[in-house]
Design an enzyme around this catalytic site. Structure first.
Site, short mmCIF file in Angstrom:
data_model
loop_
_atom_site.label_atom_id
_atom_site.label_comp_id
_atom_site.label_asym_id
_atom_site.label_seq_id
_atom_site.Cartn_x
_atom_site.Cartn_y
_atom_site.Cartn_z
N ARG A 34 17.72 65.12 6.72
CA ARG A 34 16.46 64.56 7.22
C ARG A 34 15.38 65.62 7.35
O ARG A 34 14.26 65.33 7.75
CB ARG A 34 16.68 63.88 8.58
CG ARG A 34 17.48 62.60 8.42
CD ARG A 34 17.66 61.87 9.70
NE ARG A 34 18.39 60.63 9.46
CZ ARG A 34 18.93 59.89 10.41
NH1 ARG A 34 18.83 60.26 11.67
NH2 ARG A 34 19.57 58.78 10.10
N GLU A 46 23.53 61.42 -0.18
CA GLU A 46 23.92 60.02 -0.31
C GLU A 46 25.26 59.86 -1.01
O GLU A 46 26.08 59.03 -0.63
CB GLU A 46 22.83 59.22 -1.04
CG GLU A 46 21.56 59.01 -0.23
CD GLU A 46 21.81 58.24 1.07
OE1 GLU A 46 22.76 57.45 1.14
OE2 GLU A 46 21.05 58.46 2.03
N GLN A 51 31.70 56.78 1.75
CA GLN A 51 33.10 56.81 2.18
C GLN A 51 33.52 58.07 2.92
O GLN A 51 34.69 58.37 3.02
CB GLN A 51 34.03 56.60 0.97
CG GLN A 51 33.53 55.49 0.10
CD GLN A 51 34.50 55.11 -0.98
OE1 GLN A 51 35.68 55.30 -0.84
NE2 GLN A 51 34.01 54.52 -2.04
N THR A 52 32.57 58.86 3.41
CA THR A 52 32.94 60.02 4.23
C THR A 52 32.06 60.06 5.47
O THR A 52 30.86 59.79 5.40
CB THR A 52 32.76 61.33 3.42
OG1 THR A 52 33.51 61.22 2.21
CG2 THR A 52 33.28 62.53 4.20
N TYR A 129 21.80 50.52 -3.66
CA TYR A 129 21.67 51.19 -2.37
C TYR A 129 21.16 52.62 -2.54
O TYR A 129 20.21 53.05 -1.88
CB TYR A 129 23.00 51.21 -1.59
CG TYR A 129 22.91 52.21 -0.47
CD1 TYR A 129 22.20 51.90 0.68
CD2 TYR A 129 23.39 53.50 -0.62
CE1 TYR A 129 22.01 52.85 1.68
CE2 TYR A 129 23.21 54.46 0.36
CZ TYR A 129 22.52 54.12 1.51
OH TYR A 129 22.31 55.06 2.47
N ASP A 147 23.66 49.37 3.19
CA ASP A 147 25.00 49.95 3.20
C ASP A 147 25.83 49.21 4.25
O ASP A 147 25.38 48.21 4.82
CB ASP A 147 24.96 51.47 3.44
CG ASP A 147 24.52 51.81 4.86
OD1 ASP A 147 24.11 50.89 5.61
OD2 ASP A 147 24.58 52.99 5.23
N CYS A 217 19.67 38.68 19.29
CA CYS A 217 20.81 38.82 18.38
C CYS A 217 21.69 37.58 18.39
O CYS A 217 22.17 37.16 19.44
CB CYS A 217 21.66 40.04 18.79
SG CYS A 217 23.14 40.23 17.81
S1 SF4 Z 1 23.70 42.71 20.69
FE1 SF4 Z 1 25.61 43.66 19.99
S2 SF4 Z 1 26.02 42.71 18.01
FE2 SF4 Z 1 23.87 42.34 18.49
S3 SF4 Z 1 22.74 44.01 17.51
FE3 SF4 Z 1 23.14 44.61 19.62
S4 SF4 Z 1 25.06 45.79 19.53
FE4 SF4 Z 1 24.89 44.62 17.62
#
Ligand code: SF4
Length: 224
Positions: A34, A46, A51-52, A129, A147, A217
């Protein structure tokens, strides 16, 4: 359940963007890639990060760039040496692929990593990606990325819990990752999404009670 939409409510998108950027401003990880906008260095990071884990990548990223500081240096190195330098990151197809990208960029693009999505994805080993990551992190473009971390965050917030990997879902998540990018803030937004998925909305222990997105959410409270 009717869970996937092609578009996002403008107010919801704005709330998501604002909160993610605010969160990122105080929680962003200090990562060596960054501190550069060199497309070659971004490309190396990238490919290593595929996978690491980040903490294993950091020392190798620095060692690798000391040994191969430019695209040309990597393109001209013997492949066996590059693979050996890569050790012990694993998945040995990656250094070979990385070097082949470097060689192709030297041959076809005059030693430069191209700055458009089509040309980037024409390089063997650069998928959608990686192209998006290079465009947004090296060239400051408003290019989408998707990703594992970003996929999980977007799916949980906008669709709820469930499988985020099916083909139809991928398409919609790519669309989401594109329409959500705030104008002029592609870099911070994309880095923020990745950090948020890596440290807050994690696969197994999402920190839902502390999450600044929990009231918007669809997966809250997440049972992962
Ligand atoms: S409320 Fe939980 S599931 Fe939803 S974005 Fe935040 S950490 Fe993720």
């Amino acid at each position: 359940m009717p869970r996937r939409k092609q578009t996002v409510d403008a107010q919801l998108a704005q709330t998501f963007q604002d909160r993610l950027l605010t969160w990122y401003a105080t929680h962003k990880r200090d990562l060596p890639w960054r501190n550069t906008s060199d497309p070659y260095k971004i490309l190396v990071s990238e490919i290593m990060l595929q996978q690491t884990q980040v903490d294993r990548v950091i020392p190798k990223y620095e060692e690798f760039l000391q040994k191969y500081p430019t695209l040309e240096a990597l393109a001209n190195a013997p492949v066996e040496e590059v693979t050996q330098t890569w050790y012990p990151l694993g998945y040995n197809v990656r250094p070979v692929r990385l070097q082949s990208i470097a060689r192709e960029a030297v041959e076809r693009y005059g030693g430069k990593i191209p700055d458009d999505a089509e040309a980037l994805q024409s390089l063997k080993g650069v998928g959608r990606y990686t192209a998006g990551a290079i465009l947004s992190f090296a060239f400051g473009r408003e290019a989408p990325i998707l990703d594992t971390n970003v996929r999980r965050v977007l799916h949980r917030v906008f669709f709820g819990e469930g499988d985020a990997k099916g083909y139809g879902v991928q398409k919609q998540l790519w669309e989401l990752s594109e329409v959500l990018i705030p104008a002029g803030k592609g870099y911070d937004f994309n880095q923020g999404l990745m950090d948020f998925g890596a440290t807050m909305c994690t696969a197994r222990k999402p920190l839902c009670l502390l999450c600044p997105l929990n009231d918007i959410c669809k997966a809250y409270p997440c049972s992962a």
